[in-house]
Design a protein around this motif. Structure first.
Motif, PDB file in Angstrom:
ATOM      1  N   GLN A  48       0.839  -1.196   0.000  1.00 36.40           N
ATOM      2  CA  GLN A  48       0.000   0.000   0.000  1.00 36.40           C
ATOM      3  C   GLN A  48       0.872   1.243   0.000  1.00 36.40           C
ATOM      4  OE1 GLN A  48      -3.092   0.105   2.899  1.00 36.40           O
ATOM      5  NE2 GLN A  48      -3.900   2.040   2.160  1.00 36.40           N
ATOM      6  N   PRO A  49       0.946   1.949  -1.143  1.00 37.28           N
ATOM      7  CA  PRO A  49       1.703   3.200  -1.190  1.00 37.28           C
ATOM      8  C   PRO A  49       1.012   4.269  -0.341  1.00 37.28           C
ATOM      9  CG  PRO A  49       1.201   2.395  -3.405  1.00 37.28           C
ATOM     10  CD  PRO A  49       0.408   1.576  -2.439  1.00 37.28           C
ATOM     11  N   PRO A  50       1.761   5.216   0.185  1.00 39.24           N
ATOM     12  CA  PRO A  50       1.148   6.283   0.985  1.00 39.24           C
ATOM     13  C   PRO A  50       0.080   7.035   0.190  1.00 39.24           C
ATOM     14  CG  PRO A  50       3.543   6.358   1.147  1.00 39.24           C
ATOM     15  CD  PRO A  50       3.208   5.344   0.100  1.00 39.24           C
ATOM     16  N   GLY A  51      -1.079   7.212   0.797  1.00 38.15           N
ATOM     17  CA  GLY A  51      -2.158   7.964   0.174  1.00 38.15           C
ATOM     18  C   GLY A  51      -2.917   7.233  -0.912  1.00 38.15           C
ATOM     19  N   GLN A  52      -2.670   5.938  -1.077  1.00 37.19           N
ATOM     20  CA  GLN A  52      -3.352   5.160  -2.113  1.00 37.19           C
ATOM     21  C   GLN A  52      -3.908   3.881  -1.513  1.00 37.19           C
ATOM     22  OE1 GLN A  52      -1.393   4.546  -5.855  1.00 37.19           O
ATOM     23  NE2 GLN A  52      -0.038   6.300  -5.567  1.00 37.19           N
ATOM     24  N   GLY A  53      -4.732   3.214  -2.289  1.00 29.86           N
ATOM     25  CA  GLY A  53      -5.244   1.910  -1.881  1.00 29.86           C
ATOM     26  C   GLY A  53      -4.196   0.833  -2.096  1.00 29.86           C
ATOM     27  N   ARG A  54      -4.506  -0.374  -1.668  1.00 31.16           N
ATOM     28  CA  ARG A  54      -3.583  -1.494  -1.838  1.00 31.16           C
ATOM     29  C   ARG A  54      -3.409  -1.816  -3.314  1.00 31.16           C
ATOM     30  NH1 ARG A  54      -1.520  -3.169   2.410  1.00 31.16           N
ATOM     31  NH2 ARG A  54      -0.623  -5.080   1.640  1.00 31.16           N
ATOM     32  N   LEU A  55      -2.182  -2.109  -3.694  1.00 28.64           N
ATOM     33  CA  LEU A  55      -1.869  -2.512  -5.055  1.00 28.64           C
ATOM     34  C   LEU A  55      -1.389  -3.959  -5.024  1.00 28.64           C
ATOM     35  CD1 LEU A  55       0.075   0.633  -6.332  1.00 28.64           C
ATOM     36  CD2 LEU A  55      -2.303   0.022  -6.759  1.00 28.64           C
ATOM     37  N   GLU A  56      -1.688  -4.661  -6.095  1.00 34.94           N
ATOM     38  CA  GLU A  56      -1.272  -6.055  -6.197  1.00 34.94           C
ATOM     39  C   GLU A  56      -0.537  -6.236  -7.508  1.00 34.94           C
ATOM     40  OE1 GLU A  56      -3.581 -10.260  -6.482  1.00 34.94           O
ATOM     41  OE2 GLU A  56      -4.237  -8.893  -4.885  1.00 34.94           O
ATOM     42  N   THR A  71       2.496  -3.940 -11.261  1.00 39.88           N
ATOM     43  CA  THR A  71       1.122  -4.107 -10.786  1.00 39.88           C
ATOM     44  C   THR A  71       0.238  -4.679 -11.887  1.00 39.88           C
ATOM     45  OG1 THR A  71       0.439  -1.879 -11.413  1.00 39.88           O
ATOM     46  CG2 THR A  71       1.373  -2.158  -9.198  1.00 39.88           C
ATOM     47  N   ASP A  72      -0.939  -5.108 -11.494  1.00 39.40           N
ATOM     48  CA  ASP A  72      -1.886  -5.663 -12.458  1.00 39.40           C
ATOM     49  C   ASP A  72      -2.291  -4.634 -13.504  1.00 39.40           C
ATOM     50  OD1 ASP A  72      -1.736  -8.027 -11.059  1.00 39.40           O
ATOM     51  OD2 ASP A  72      -3.574  -7.664  -9.916  1.00 39.40           O
ATOM     52  N   SER A  73      -2.196  -3.331 -13.178  1.00 40.11           N
ATOM     53  CA  SER A  73      -2.534  -2.284 -14.143  1.00 40.11           C
ATOM     54  C   SER A  73      -1.327  -1.893 -15.005  1.00 40.11           C
ATOM     55  CB  SER A  73      -3.072  -1.055 -13.413  1.00 40.11           C
ATOM     56  OG  SER A  73      -2.076  -0.505 -12.564  1.00 40.11           O
ATOM     57  N   GLY A  74      -0.178  -2.562 -14.797  1.00 41.97           N
ATOM     58  CA  GLY A  74       0.998  -2.318 -15.629  1.00 41.97           C
ATOM     59  C   GLY A  74       1.970  -1.295 -15.076  1.00 41.97           C
ATOM     60  N   TRP A  77       6.792  -0.387  -9.908  1.00 46.17           N
ATOM     61  CA  TRP A  77       7.116   0.199  -8.608  1.00 46.17           C
ATOM     62  C   TRP A  77       8.389  -0.446  -8.068  1.00 46.17           C
ATOM     63  CZ3 TRP A  77       4.130   3.685  -5.624  1.00 46.17           C
ATOM     64  CH2 TRP A  77       2.901   4.044  -6.177  1.00 46.17           C
ATOM     65  N   ASN A  78       9.282   0.372  -7.513  1.00 48.96           N
ATOM     66  CA  ASN A  78      10.408  -0.132  -6.734  1.00 48.96           C
ATOM     67  C   ASN A  78      10.015   0.026  -5.269  1.00 48.96           C
ATOM     68  OD1 ASN A  78      11.947  -0.730  -8.972  1.00 48.96           O
ATOM     69  ND2 ASN A  78      12.971   1.235  -8.989  1.00 48.96           N
ATOM     70  N   VAL A  79       9.926  -1.104  -4.575  1.00 49.08           N
ATOM     71  CA  VAL A  79       9.326  -1.146  -3.251  1.00 49.08           C
ATOM     72  C   VAL A  79      10.283  -1.816  -2.266  1.00 49.08           C
ATOM     73  CG1 VAL A  79       7.330  -2.012  -1.960  1.00 49.08           C
ATOM     74  CG2 VAL A  79       7.074  -1.413  -4.363  1.00 49.08           C
ATOM     75  N   SER A  80      10.334  -1.289  -1.048  1.00 50.85           N
ATOM     76  CA  SER A  80      11.085  -1.953   0.017  1.00 50.85           C
ATOM     77  C   SER A  80      10.416  -3.277   0.322  1.00 50.85           C
ATOM     78  CB  SER A  80      11.101  -1.078   1.266  1.00 50.85           C
ATOM     79  OG  SER A  80      11.569  -1.823   2.373  1.00 50.85           O
ATOM     80  N   PRO A  81      11.180  -4.360   0.424  1.00 52.87           N
ATOM     81  CA  PRO A  81      10.558  -5.645   0.727  1.00 52.87           C
ATOM     82  C   PRO A  81       9.878  -5.667   2.102  1.00 52.87           C
ATOM     83  CG  PRO A  81      12.954  -5.841   0.604  1.00 52.87           C
ATOM     84  CD  PRO A  81      12.605  -4.463   0.198  1.00 52.87           C
ATOM     85  N   ALA A  82      10.207  -4.722   2.961  1.00 57.76           N
ATOM     86  CA  ALA A  82       9.598  -4.669   4.292  1.00 57.76           C
ATOM     87  C   ALA A  82       8.106  -4.356   4.227  1.00 57.76           C
ATOM     88  CB  ALA A  82      10.312  -3.638   5.157  1.00 57.76           C
TER      89      ALA A  82
END
Length: 106
Positions: A48-56, A71-74, A77-82
């Motif tokens: 879940q990015p800040p200010g947004q809904g959950r992304l998958e 993401t499923d919408s294409g 994202w570079n995301v911390s594994p934490a």
């Protein structure tokens, strides 16, 4: 272990500071690496990015401190594994992806 920094010269303090910062960076990289090992390329994950809904999406790459998720919408994202959670497939679903169709006998 106690270090009496009052007895150190300015040059020694600067050197100590550089060594401390380098050690903290190393420990941070090791922590990120251990967190990355909990996931595999191709895993379905959610975050879940800040200010947004959950992304998958799907984990596609390991970076130095992050992982890349498409993401499923294409979106990429570079995301911390934490901040990632693994998405467990529902029973009876095809885990190979939505573009794979089952073969049928004719």
């Amino acid at each position: 272990m106690t270090i009496d920094i009052d007895q150190l010269t300015e040059a020694e303090l600067i050197d100590l500071n550089h060594r401390i910062v380098e050690r903290l960076r190393f420990l941070d990289q090791m922590r990120a690496h251990v967190e990355m090992l909990e996931f595999r390329i191709g895993d379905r994950v959610t975050f879940q990015p800040p200010g947004q809904g959950r992304l998958e999406g799907m984990l596609t790459r390991y970076n130095q401190k992050t992982v890349t998720v498409i993401t499923d919408s294409g979106q990429k994202w570079n995301v911390s594994p934490a901040v990632l959670s693994r998405v467990e497939p529902a029973k009876g679903t095809n885990t190979a992806g939505s573009s794979v169709l089952p073969l049928t006998n004719r």
